[in-house]
Design a protein around this motif. Structure first.
Motif, PDB file in Angstrom:
ATOM      1  N   GLU A  70       0.834  -1.206   0.000  1.00  0.00           N
ATOM      2  CA  GLU A  70       0.000   0.000   0.000  1.00  0.00           C
ATOM      3  C   GLU A  70       0.866   1.253   0.000  1.00  0.00           C
ATOM      4  O   GLU A  70       0.555   2.234  -0.684  1.00  0.00           O
ATOM      5  CB  GLU A  70      -0.918  -0.002   1.211  1.00  0.00           C
ATOM      6  CG  GLU A  70      -2.097  -0.960   1.088  1.00  0.00           C
ATOM      7  CD  GLU A  70      -2.946  -0.989   2.346  1.00  0.00           C
ATOM      8  OE1 GLU A  70      -2.622  -0.254   3.309  1.00  0.00           O
ATOM      9  OE2 GLU A  70      -3.936  -1.747   2.364  1.00  0.00           O
ATOM     10  N   GLY A  71       1.965   1.211   0.753  1.00  0.00           N
ATOM     11  CA  GLY A  71       2.865   2.364   0.765  1.00  0.00           C
ATOM     12  C   GLY A  71       3.494   2.606  -0.592  1.00  0.00           C
ATOM     13  O   GLY A  71       3.660   3.754  -1.017  1.00  0.00           O
ATOM     14  N   LEU A  72       3.833   1.524  -1.306  1.00  0.00           N
ATOM     15  CA  LEU A  72       4.418   1.669  -2.642  1.00  0.00           C
ATOM     16  C   LEU A  72       3.396   2.196  -3.637  1.00  0.00           C
ATOM     17  O   LEU A  72       3.724   2.976  -4.534  1.00  0.00           O
ATOM     18  CB  LEU A  72       4.953   0.326  -3.130  1.00  0.00           C
ATOM     19  CG  LEU A  72       6.084  -0.328  -2.330  1.00  0.00           C
ATOM     20  CD1 LEU A  72       6.472  -1.650  -2.974  1.00  0.00           C
ATOM     21  CD2 LEU A  72       7.294   0.590  -2.215  1.00  0.00           C
ATOM     22  N   GLU A  73       2.142   1.761  -3.513  1.00  0.00           N
ATOM     23  CA  GLU A  73       1.121   2.109  -4.497  1.00  0.00           C
ATOM     24  C   GLU A  73       0.483   3.469  -4.237  1.00  0.00           C
ATOM     25  O   GLU A  73      -0.067   4.074  -5.165  1.00  0.00           O
ATOM     26  CB  GLU A  73       0.035   1.035  -4.515  1.00  0.00           C
ATOM     27  CG  GLU A  73       0.525  -0.311  -5.041  1.00  0.00           C
ATOM     28  CD  GLU A  73      -0.557  -1.363  -5.086  1.00  0.00           C
ATOM     29  OE1 GLU A  73      -0.453  -2.280  -5.916  1.00  0.00           O
ATOM     30  OE2 GLU A  73      -1.511  -1.272  -4.274  1.00  0.00           O
ATOM     31  N   ARG A  74       0.548   3.967  -3.003  1.00  0.00           N
ATOM     32  CA  ARG A  74      -0.157   5.198  -2.671  1.00  0.00           C
ATOM     33  C   ARG A  74       0.752   6.364  -2.318  1.00  0.00           C
ATOM     34  O   ARG A  74       0.297   7.502  -2.275  1.00  0.00           O
ATOM     35  CB  ARG A  74      -1.108   4.933  -1.497  1.00  0.00           C
ATOM     36  CG  ARG A  74      -2.173   3.892  -1.817  1.00  0.00           C
ATOM     37  CD  ARG A  74      -3.096   3.667  -0.636  1.00  0.00           C
ATOM     38  NE  ARG A  74      -4.097   2.635  -0.919  1.00  0.00           N
ATOM     39  CZ  ARG A  74      -5.016   2.243  -0.059  1.00  0.00           C
ATOM     40  NH1 ARG A  74      -5.074   2.786   1.158  1.00  0.00           N
ATOM     41  NH2 ARG A  74      -5.882   1.291  -0.401  1.00  0.00           N
ATOM     42  N   GLY A  75       2.014   6.097  -2.061  1.00  0.00           N
ATOM     43  CA  GLY A  75       2.915   7.175  -1.675  1.00  0.00           C
ATOM     44  C   GLY A  75       3.064   8.214  -2.777  1.00  0.00           C
ATOM     45  O   GLY A  75       3.283   7.872  -3.940  1.00  0.00           O
ATOM     46  N   LEU A 181       9.947   0.706   3.145  1.00  0.00           N
ATOM     47  CA  LEU A 181      10.282  -0.109   1.979  1.00  0.00           C
ATOM     48  C   LEU A 181      10.691   0.725   0.776  1.00  0.00           C
ATOM     49  O   LEU A 181      11.664   0.391   0.080  1.00  0.00           O
ATOM     50  CB  LEU A 181       9.112  -1.023   1.606  1.00  0.00           C
ATOM     51  CG  LEU A 181       9.322  -1.900   0.377  1.00  0.00           C
ATOM     52  CD1 LEU A 181      10.585  -2.741   0.505  1.00  0.00           C
ATOM     53  CD2 LEU A 181       8.110  -2.796   0.128  1.00  0.00           C
ATOM     54  N   LEU A 182       9.976   1.790   0.489  1.00  0.00           N
ATOM     55  CA  LEU A 182      10.318   2.599  -0.684  1.00  0.00           C
ATOM     56  C   LEU A 182      11.748   3.105  -0.591  1.00  0.00           C
ATOM     57  O   LEU A 182      12.514   3.041  -1.564  1.00  0.00           O
ATOM     58  CB  LEU A 182       9.351   3.775  -0.816  1.00  0.00           C
ATOM     59  CG  LEU A 182       9.568   4.662  -2.047  1.00  0.00           C
ATOM     60  CD1 LEU A 182       9.212   3.906  -3.321  1.00  0.00           C
ATOM     61  CD2 LEU A 182       8.741   5.938  -1.938  1.00  0.00           C
ATOM     62  N   HIS A 183      12.138   3.578   0.578  1.00  0.00           N
ATOM     63  CA  HIS A 183      13.494   4.075   0.793  1.00  0.00           C
ATOM     64  C   HIS A 183      14.522   2.958   0.551  1.00  0.00           C
ATOM     65  O   HIS A 183      15.532   3.165  -0.141  1.00  0.00           O
ATOM     66  CB  HIS A 183      13.622   4.614   2.215  1.00  0.00           C
ATOM     67  CG  HIS A 183      14.997   5.060   2.580  1.00  0.00           C
ATOM     68  ND1 HIS A 183      15.414   6.367   2.466  1.00  0.00           N
ATOM     69  CD2 HIS A 183      16.072   4.366   3.055  1.00  0.00           C
ATOM     70  CE1 HIS A 183      16.688   6.460   2.850  1.00  0.00           C
ATOM     71  NE2 HIS A 183      17.097   5.260   3.215  1.00  0.00           N
ATOM     72  N   GLU A 184      14.255   1.782   1.107  1.00  0.00           N
ATOM     73  CA  GLU A 184      15.207   0.679   0.974  1.00  0.00           C
ATOM     74  C   GLU A 184      15.289   0.174  -0.466  1.00  0.00           C
ATOM     75  O   GLU A 184      16.351  -0.256  -0.923  1.00  0.00           O
ATOM     76  CB  GLU A 184      14.835  -0.459   1.917  1.00  0.00           C
ATOM     77  CG  GLU A 184      14.840  -0.088   3.394  1.00  0.00           C
ATOM     78  CD  GLU A 184      16.169   0.478   3.870  1.00  0.00           C
ATOM     79  OE1 GLU A 184      17.226   0.120   3.299  1.00  0.00           O
ATOM     80  OE2 GLU A 184      16.168   1.289   4.811  1.00  0.00           O
ATOM     81  N   LEU A 185      14.180   0.226  -1.199  1.00  0.00           N
ATOM     82  CA  LEU A 185      14.230  -0.145  -2.613  1.00  0.00           C
ATOM     83  C   LEU A 185      15.136   0.799  -3.399  1.00  0.00           C
ATOM     84  O   LEU A 185      15.756   0.392  -4.384  1.00  0.00           O
ATOM     85  CB  LEU A 185      12.829  -0.141  -3.215  1.00  0.00           C
ATOM     86  CG  LEU A 185      11.905  -1.293  -2.827  1.00  0.00           C
ATOM     87  CD1 LEU A 185      10.529  -1.111  -3.470  1.00  0.00           C
ATOM     88  CD2 LEU A 185      12.504  -2.642  -3.217  1.00  0.00           C
TER      89      LEU A 185
END
Length: 217
Positions: A70-75, A181-185
């Protein structure tokens, strides 16, 4: 148009909601679901695996995965959200015998990928059986670009880690830190660095090889 595949694999002997194995390290990943939207060189494949989740804790792992996605799809600043159709997701479950240790220097336990925190004298980072992670991921998605291991631990691990592409492109994400997660990706897919500094002086030469190549902004 997305191609959504919800797969439930019945192989293995079910026991208490999980697979019965001689040890956590002998279990094969059981696919929970896939969301495959793209193919070819432009596709990016992410594999989600658990460590430290017992056989009866699959639902908790799935909840953590969903929160991370959800964080990846909505951020608002998410590079995944901006090109969502180019990203494929693969989620599988491997039961552990017990939760992972959380204190620096504690030895690995009977968990699927032996995740633990190194002693501070060895860097104090989250470590695991990287070969086992890579093998499990390739079985699920031969062209995997990054593996996200969600870690359930006995105590609090207050940070996540993202290995650079040349180090294997792995993210170790403690349960409860899904928003990182976004940061680590950024580290694991694109070799981006951190936008903050923990030192007031230049890094010594022997540490410069672990610094990412580009700002992670």
């Amino acid at each position: 148009m997305s191609l959504r595949l919800a797969l439930s694999i019945a192989s293995g002997i079910l026991a208490g909601g999980g697979l019965r194995c001689a040890s956590a390290q002998t279990c094969e990943p059981r696919v929970l679901w896939r969301d495959v939207r793209s193919a070819g060189e432009r596709a990016t494949d992410l594999v989600f695996l658990p460590d430290g989740f017992r056989a009866g804790e699959q639902a908790a792992f799935e909840a953590s995965v969903k929160k991370a996605i959800e964080g990846l799809e909505r951020g608002a600043a998410s590079f995944v959200r901006s090109q969502r159709e180019a990203w494929n997701l693969h989620v599988a479950f491997v039961p552990s015998g017990e939760a992972c240790p959380s204190r620096p220097g504690e030895p690995p336990v009977d968990s699927a990928f032996l995740t633990h925190v190194e002693a501070r004298s060895e860097g104090g980072m989250i470590a695991s059986d990287d070969q086992a992670i890579a093998s499990a991921a390739r079985a699920l998605a031969p062209g995997v670009d990054c593996v996200i291991v969600i870690v359930r631990s006995r105590g609090n691990i207050g940070f996540a880690t993202g290995d650079l592409p040349l180090e294997g492109g792995r993210v170790r994400l403690p349960e409860g830190m899904e928003n990182a997660l976004l940061h680590e990706l950024g580290h694991s897919l694109y070799a981006l660095g951190d936008e903050y500094a923990a030192r007031d002086v230049a890094l010594p030469a022997h540490e410069r090889s672990v610094v990412a190549l580009y700002p992670n902004v």
